[in-house]
Design a protein around this motif. Sequence first.
Motif, PDB file in Angstrom:
ATOM      1  N   ALA A 255       0.897  -1.157   0.000  1.00  0.00           N
ATOM      2  CA  ALA A 255       0.000   0.000   0.000  1.00  0.00           C
ATOM      3  C   ALA A 255       0.928   1.197   0.000  1.00  0.00           C
ATOM      4  O   ALA A 255       1.484   1.545   1.038  1.00  0.00           O
ATOM      5  CB  ALA A 255      -0.893  -0.008   1.231  1.00  0.00           C
ATOM      6  N   GLY A 256       1.139   1.783  -1.159  1.00  0.00           N
ATOM      7  CA  GLY A 256       2.166   2.814  -1.269  1.00  0.00           C
ATOM      8  C   GLY A 256       3.514   2.179  -1.024  1.00  0.00           C
ATOM      9  O   GLY A 256       3.833   1.155  -1.623  1.00  0.00           O
ATOM     10  N   SER A 257       4.289   2.737  -0.096  1.00  0.00           N
ATOM     11  CA  SER A 257       5.595   2.144   0.157  1.00  0.00           C
ATOM     12  C   SER A 257       5.549   1.191   1.349  1.00  0.00           C
ATOM     13  O   SER A 257       6.548   0.573   1.698  1.00  0.00           O
ATOM     14  CB  SER A 257       6.637   3.243   0.384  1.00  0.00           C
ATOM     15  N   ALA A 258       4.393   1.059   1.989  1.00  0.00           N
ATOM     16  CA  ALA A 258       4.288   0.157   3.146  1.00  0.00           C
ATOM     17  C   ALA A 258       3.812  -1.226   2.709  1.00  0.00           C
ATOM     18  O   ALA A 258       3.151  -1.389   1.684  1.00  0.00           O
ATOM     19  CB  ALA A 258       3.331   0.738   4.169  1.00  0.00           C
ATOM     20  N   ILE A 259       4.169  -2.209   3.525  1.00  0.00           N
ATOM     21  CA  ILE A 259       3.756  -3.581   3.239  1.00  0.00           C
ATOM     22  C   ILE A 259       2.365  -3.800   3.819  1.00  0.00           C
ATOM     23  O   ILE A 259       2.179  -3.765   5.035  1.00  0.00           O
ATOM     24  CB  ILE A 259       4.752  -4.578   3.864  1.00  0.00           C
ATOM     25  N   ARG A 284       4.211  -6.457   8.584  1.00  0.00           N
ATOM     26  CA  ARG A 284       2.898  -5.999   8.116  1.00  0.00           C
ATOM     27  C   ARG A 284       2.670  -4.547   8.544  1.00  0.00           C
ATOM     28  O   ARG A 284       2.814  -4.200   9.703  1.00  0.00           O
ATOM     29  CB  ARG A 284       1.792  -6.909   8.674  1.00  0.00           C
ATOM     30  N   GLY A 285       2.346  -3.706   7.569  1.00  0.00           N
ATOM     31  CA  GLY A 285       2.088  -2.298   7.868  1.00  0.00           C
ATOM     32  C   GLY A 285       3.344  -1.439   7.901  1.00  0.00           C
ATOM     33  O   GLY A 285       3.253  -0.223   8.023  1.00  0.00           O
ATOM     34  N   GLU A 286       4.511  -2.043   7.800  1.00  0.00           N
ATOM     35  CA  GLU A 286       5.757  -1.278   7.910  1.00  0.00           C
ATOM     36  C   GLU A 286       6.303  -0.891   6.535  1.00  0.00           C
ATOM     37  O   GLU A 286       6.022  -1.549   5.544  1.00  0.00           O
ATOM     38  CB  GLU A 286       6.833  -2.115   8.614  1.00  0.00           C
ATOM     39  N   VAL A 287       7.103   0.153   6.542  1.00  0.00           N
ATOM     40  CA  VAL A 287       7.845   0.520   5.339  1.00  0.00           C
ATOM     41  C   VAL A 287       9.192  -0.178   5.418  1.00  0.00           C
ATOM     42  O   VAL A 287       9.927   0.007   6.386  1.00  0.00           O
ATOM     43  CB  VAL A 287       8.052   2.055   5.256  1.00  0.00           C
ATOM     44  N   ILE A 314      21.031 -21.132  10.382  1.00  0.00           N
ATOM     45  CA  ILE A 314      20.336 -20.071  11.127  1.00  0.00           C
ATOM     46  C   ILE A 314      20.640 -18.691  10.540  1.00  0.00           C
ATOM     47  O   ILE A 314      19.713 -17.988  10.121  1.00  0.00           O
ATOM     48  CB  ILE A 314      20.671 -20.162  12.634  1.00  0.00           C
ATOM     49  N   PRO A 315      21.929 -18.290  10.437  1.00  0.00           N
ATOM     50  CA  PRO A 315      22.180 -16.983   9.802  1.00  0.00           C
ATOM     51  C   PRO A 315      21.754 -16.955   8.338  1.00  0.00           C
ATOM     52  O   PRO A 315      21.336 -15.907   7.821  1.00  0.00           O
ATOM     53  CB  PRO A 315      23.707 -16.802   9.936  1.00  0.00           C
ATOM     54  N   LEU A 316      21.833 -18.090   7.669  1.00  0.00           N
ATOM     55  CA  LEU A 316      21.419 -18.150   6.265  1.00  0.00           C
ATOM     56  C   LEU A 316      19.930 -17.806   6.146  1.00  0.00           C
ATOM     57  O   LEU A 316      19.515 -16.990   5.315  1.00  0.00           O
ATOM     58  CB  LEU A 316      21.708 -19.561   5.724  1.00  0.00           C
ATOM     59  N   MET A 317      19.170 -18.427   7.012  1.00  0.00           N
ATOM     60  CA  MET A 317      17.728 -18.203   7.006  1.00  0.00           C
ATOM     61  C   MET A 317      17.404 -16.741   7.333  1.00  0.00           C
ATOM     62  O   MET A 317      16.569 -16.109   6.679  1.00  0.00           O
ATOM     63  CB  MET A 317      17.169 -19.128   8.093  1.00  0.00           C
ATOM     64  N   GLU A 318      18.104 -16.186   8.314  1.00  0.00           N
ATOM     65  CA  GLU A 318      17.863 -14.785   8.702  1.00  0.00           C
ATOM     66  C   GLU A 318      18.212 -13.853   7.552  1.00  0.00           C
ATOM     67  O   GLU A 318      17.472 -12.911   7.257  1.00  0.00           O
ATOM     68  CB  GLU A 318      18.710 -14.440   9.933  1.00  0.00           C
ATOM     69  N   SER A 319      19.319 -14.134   6.888  1.00  0.00           N
ATOM     70  CA  SER A 319      19.731 -13.254   5.787  1.00  0.00           C
ATOM     71  C   SER A 319      18.758 -13.332   4.623  1.00  0.00           C
ATOM     72  O   SER A 319      18.415 -12.316   4.016  1.00  0.00           O
ATOM     73  CB  SER A 319      21.124 -13.643   5.288  1.00  0.00           C
ATOM     74  N   LEU A 320      18.319 -14.540   4.312  1.00  0.00           N
ATOM     75  CA  LEU A 320      17.390 -14.671   3.185  1.00  0.00           C
ATOM     76  C   LEU A 320      16.085 -13.941   3.485  1.00  0.00           C
ATOM     77  O   LEU A 320      15.514 -13.268   2.616  1.00  0.00           O
ATOM     78  CB  LEU A 320      17.122 -16.147   2.870  1.00  0.00           C
ATOM     79  N   ALA A 321      15.607 -14.061   4.711  1.00  0.00           N
ATOM     80  CA  ALA A 321      14.361 -13.373   5.079  1.00  0.00           C
ATOM     81  C   ALA A 321      14.549 -11.861   4.958  1.00  0.00           C
ATOM     82  O   ALA A 321      13.688 -11.154   4.429  1.00  0.00           O
ATOM     83  CB  ALA A 321      13.948 -13.759   6.499  1.00  0.00           C
ATOM     84  N   ALA A 322      15.704 -11.362   5.437  1.00  0.00           N
ATOM     85  CA  ALA A 322      15.962  -9.925   5.371  1.00  0.00           C
ATOM     86  C   ALA A 322      16.070  -9.464   3.920  1.00  0.00           C
ATOM     87  O   ALA A 322      15.553  -8.404   3.542  1.00  0.00           O
ATOM     88  CB  ALA A 322      17.240  -9.593   6.132  1.00  0.00           C
ATOM     89  N   ARG A 323      16.702 -10.259   3.090  1.00  0.00           N
ATOM     90  CA  ARG A 323      16.826  -9.879   1.668  1.00  0.00           C
ATOM     91  C   ARG A 323      15.475  -9.860   0.971  1.00  0.00           C
ATOM     92  O   ARG A 323      15.234  -9.033   0.086  1.00  0.00           O
ATOM     93  CB  ARG A 323      17.763 -10.852   0.956  1.00  0.00           C
ATOM     94  N   ALA A 324      14.608 -10.790   1.361  1.00  0.00           N
ATOM     95  CA  ALA A 324      13.269 -10.799   0.773  1.00  0.00           C
ATOM     96  C   ALA A 324      12.571  -9.482   1.081  1.00  0.00           C
ATOM     97  O   ALA A 324      11.985  -8.848   0.195  1.00  0.00           O
ATOM     98  CB  ALA A 324      12.464 -11.984   1.321  1.00  0.00           C
ATOM     99  N   VAL A 325      12.664  -9.048   2.344  1.00  0.00           N
ATOM    100  CA  VAL A 325      12.017  -7.791   2.734  1.00  0.00           C
ATOM    101  C   VAL A 325      12.675  -6.605   2.016  1.00  0.00           C
ATOM    102  O   VAL A 325      12.000  -5.685   1.552  1.00  0.00           O
ATOM    103  CB  VAL A 325      12.078  -7.615   4.268  1.00  0.00           C
ATOM    104  N   ARG A 326      13.996  -6.661   1.895  1.00  0.00           N
ATOM    105  CA  ARG A 326      14.713  -5.577   1.212  1.00  0.00           C
ATOM    106  C   ARG A 326      14.253  -5.438  -0.239  1.00  0.00           C
ATOM    107  O   ARG A 326      14.222  -4.333  -0.790  1.00  0.00           O
ATOM    108  CB  ARG A 326      16.216  -5.843   1.241  1.00  0.00           C
ATOM    109  N   SER A 327      13.842  -6.545  -0.848  1.00  0.00           N
ATOM    110  CA  SER A 327      13.425  -6.489  -2.261  1.00  0.00           C
ATOM    111  C   SER A 327      12.170  -5.638  -2.436  1.00  0.00           C
ATOM    112  O   SER A 327      11.804  -5.275  -3.546  1.00  0.00           O
ATOM    113  CB  SER A 327      13.174  -7.902  -2.788  1.00  0.00           C
ATOM    114  N   LEU A 328      11.486  -5.337  -1.325  1.00  0.00           N
ATOM    115  CA  LEU A 328      10.240  -4.575  -1.433  1.00  0.00           C
ATOM    116  C   LEU A 328      10.472  -3.071  -1.377  1.00  0.00           C
ATOM    117  O   LEU A 328       9.538  -2.285  -1.517  1.00  0.00           O
ATOM    118  CB  LEU A 328       9.281  -4.971  -0.297  1.00  0.00           C
ATOM    119  N   THR A 329      11.718  -2.659  -1.160  1.00  0.00           N
ATOM    120  CA  THR A 329      11.958  -1.209  -1.079  1.00  0.00           C
ATOM    121  C   THR A 329      11.990  -0.611  -2.474  1.00  0.00           C
ATOM    122  O   THR A 329      12.210  -1.294  -3.439  1.00  0.00           O
ATOM    123  CB  THR A 329      13.297  -0.879  -0.381  1.00  0.00           C
TER     124      THR A 329
END
Lengths: 329, 226
Positions: A255-259, A284-287, A314-329
Amino acid sequence: MSDVMHNFELYQPDTVQGAADLLGEFDDAWVIAGAKDSLGWFKDRVKQPSVVVDIGGIEELSGIAATDDGGLYIGATTTLTDVIENPLVREKYPILALSASKVASPQIRNAGTIGGNISQDTRCVYYRSGFPCYRAEGNTCYANTPTAMNRDHALFEVSRCVAVTPSDTAPAMVALGASMVIRRKGEDIEVPASEYFIGPEIDITRMTVLEHGDILLGIRLPGTWANARHYFEKAADRNTWDFALVSITMVAKMAGSAIEDAAMVCGGVQCTPRRLTEVEDVIRGEVPGPEVETLVRRVASRGAQPLNFNHFKIPLMESLAARAVRSLT
Amino acid sequence: MDLTGPYDPTVDYPEGPAIAEIAGAGDIKPWRPLHVSRRNFLRGVVCSGIVIGGSSYLFSTATPARADARGVERMMSLTVNGRTHHVDVAPNETLGYTVRYRLGLTGTKIGCNQAECGACTVMADGQTIYSCSTLTHRMRGKDIITVEGIAAADGTLHPVQQAFIDELAPQCGFCTPGQVVAGVALLNSNPNPTEEEARVAMSGNLCRCGAYEHYLRGVMKAAREI
Ligand SMILES: Cc1cc2nc3c(=O)[nH]c(=O)nc-3n(C[C@H](O)[C@H](O)[C@H](O)COP(=O)(O)OP(=O)(O)OC[C@H]3O[C@@H](n4cnc5c(N)ncnc54)[C@H](O)[C@@H]3O)c2cc1C
Ligand code: SF4
Ligand code: FES
Ligand code: FES
């Protein structure tokens, strides 16, 4: 030589009914669609069913069609290549085309089916080599010992067995809210993806709800996430052939720039695709931005219980999750 | 009848002069035509199921009557390189075995025999598949192309084959038949691939000599020439 398979009687029915009748008749019957998972078992002589029912020639089981709710129906024996190249899939659910395109190799995708991909057995090296472990109805787990090779194994929700889901497309099925249409004892039932994949606490000898005699007819993808933003990344030792060490699958609406809303599912860390609900709640709801990513990293692997050789997941999973979110910027 | 072409196990060749006549050794039974070359003789031996290691295990039993008439019929038609063969195929037989040991098309190589190397790559209806991990009975009605079916009838090499030679792609050559088939299948469906597309299309073929860049350059060169 591992090339010589045991003798079996091969049936190639033309209809689902014909296949169901054969499965009803023979207790020892094994279904093959693309046979890419099954022939591995047979060649290693670990599984030796006396009857093999090849459903790959049943026309009513393959093909892709749009449904009334804006979604798609994909026949179980549609090959991965057909899924990847289908214009409707690419338009509505690019996440599915993307994850399917990372399966194995081109030759395997040309023959392997989507139904076989989500119904395949786990790749635990001990189990695949014929060790009489829990999953093979024995009474120990060879992967969960101090010296075992368990680099590929699970971080979450283990119950005696520590094997993981091998499928690259299964997480997309869970993320998209798909449901599986199954012919069981003459009736068609529909099972949501979140219940289709089962862990060892439900039945340690199966990866899915499919029982002997069941035929997966197809997969229904609801319109919910059609045309959504998406992210898929698979970390594996090689880009071809190798199964995911960890994979991340995300669909999101902005929704605009927010998720506005998102579904994130992780493969390779648990016996079933793991839905990262805590990450979803955090974003959810965050930019998306560095702060959100930090939070995502903090919650992505919460509750993980590593074995001796899979801490790296563990760090692999955390990094992949963070990169997924970064792709939304 | 073509007595000079490759040995074809489905053909009843006329017998050459009996070995007994040549050797004058009484009642030895002639068991092979004398015109076959050594290479074809080897194929003939494998095809006829005379004991050689593992293959005898698979093929030594006489065709058993099907236990159940609804099961697949062993005799089947198989179209390979434009020619339809009638072959006796066991239910558990793979296409790699059928083309090599029943049809004598030994260009297709068996490397890993478990869908993990690509040496056995052939085309079925234009798509690449691993013949080592495909049941032959699944290939009924399909158009199969092996590496023997790539060059023109007069022997002119396909541009992909020529480019592989020009780029010095094969080292030991074991993966080459699979690389040729994968390269040709790509250019048939996509005559102008990007390098990335070519890389993906060729990614299901391992090369133990590591000549990947040469094969890739070969495919790109052939694409420019087609
Ligand atoms: C070398 C190699 C590498 C691989 N790499 C990957 C990878 O990276 N990622 C990945 O996801 N997979 C991978 N695979 C696994 C798998 O073979 C493929 O993903 C393929 O899609 C499986 O589909 P299939 O139709 O060939 O399976 P099949 O062997 O035909 O079926 C698999 C299982 O599902 C059951 N089944 C299939 N269809 C039905 C149906 N309609 N109804 C009921 N039961 C059914 C069968 O009984 C069998 O138990 C790999 C396999 C190999 C051999
Ligand atoms: S992880 Fe599961 S499949 Fe592997 S050895 Fe243990 S019980 Fe068997
Ligand atoms: S021999 Fe078939 S893929 Fe290796
Ligand atoms: S040239 Fe030797 S395996 Fe490729």
